[in-house]
Design a protein around this motif. Structure first.
Motif, PDB file in Angstrom:
ATOM      1  N   THR A  30       0.805  -1.568  -0.250  1.00 27.77           N
ATOM      2  CA  THR A  30      -0.171   0.486   0.005  1.00 27.77           C
ATOM      3  C   THR A  30       0.597   1.331  -0.079  1.00 27.77           C
ATOM      4  O   THR A  30       1.918   1.212   0.182  1.00 27.77           O
ATOM      5  CB  THR A  30      -0.797   0.269   0.975  1.00 27.77           C
ATOM      6  N   THR A  32       1.227   3.285   1.837  1.00 24.61           N
ATOM      7  CA  THR A  32       1.967   3.431   3.522  1.00 24.61           C
ATOM      8  C   THR A  32       2.675   2.178   3.801  1.00 24.61           C
ATOM      9  O   THR A  32       3.474   2.187   5.375  1.00 24.61           O
ATOM     10  CB  THR A  32       0.330   3.714   4.670  1.00 24.61           C
ATOM     11  N   GLU A  50      -5.139   0.035   7.207  1.00 25.62           N
ATOM     12  CA  GLU A  50      -4.526   1.296   6.787  1.00 25.62           C
ATOM     13  C   GLU A  50      -5.967   2.070   7.655  1.00 25.62           C
ATOM     14  O   GLU A  50      -6.758   2.802   7.087  1.00 25.62           O
ATOM     15  CB  GLU A  50      -4.765   2.374   5.749  1.00 25.62           C
TER      16      GLU A  50
END
Length: 80
Positions: A30, A32, A50
């Motif tokens: 992802t 992040t 997330e």
């Protein structure tokens, strides 16, 4: 051999079988930096991604490897 199943699990549910699980419909990593492919242990909870609840599916389980004999096992001489 493809051991994928069509069973879908939700974040927060208990993991039924130790194995490799993947989030449905996302890239492998992802924004992040979290990986959407995880080795999860029986009894732990499917993680959120997330901060959101996501769907997971099993790619490969430990049980498939433990229970399935190898060709070497099948052709090994009887030790009795």
């Amino acid at each position: 051999m493809n051991t994928q199943t069509t069973v879908i699990f939700q974040s927060g549910q208990s993991v039924p079988t130790t194995g490799m699980y993947e989030i449905v419909g996302t890239n492998r990593k992802t924004k992040t930096g979290e990986f959407t492919l995880r080795l999860l242990t029986c009894g732990e909870m499917f993680p959120f991604l997330e901060g959101r609840s996501v769907a997971w599916h099993e790619l490969d389980s430990e049980a498939a490897h433990v229970l399935a004999p190898t060709m070497a096992d099948i052709h090994a001489p009887n030790q009795n």
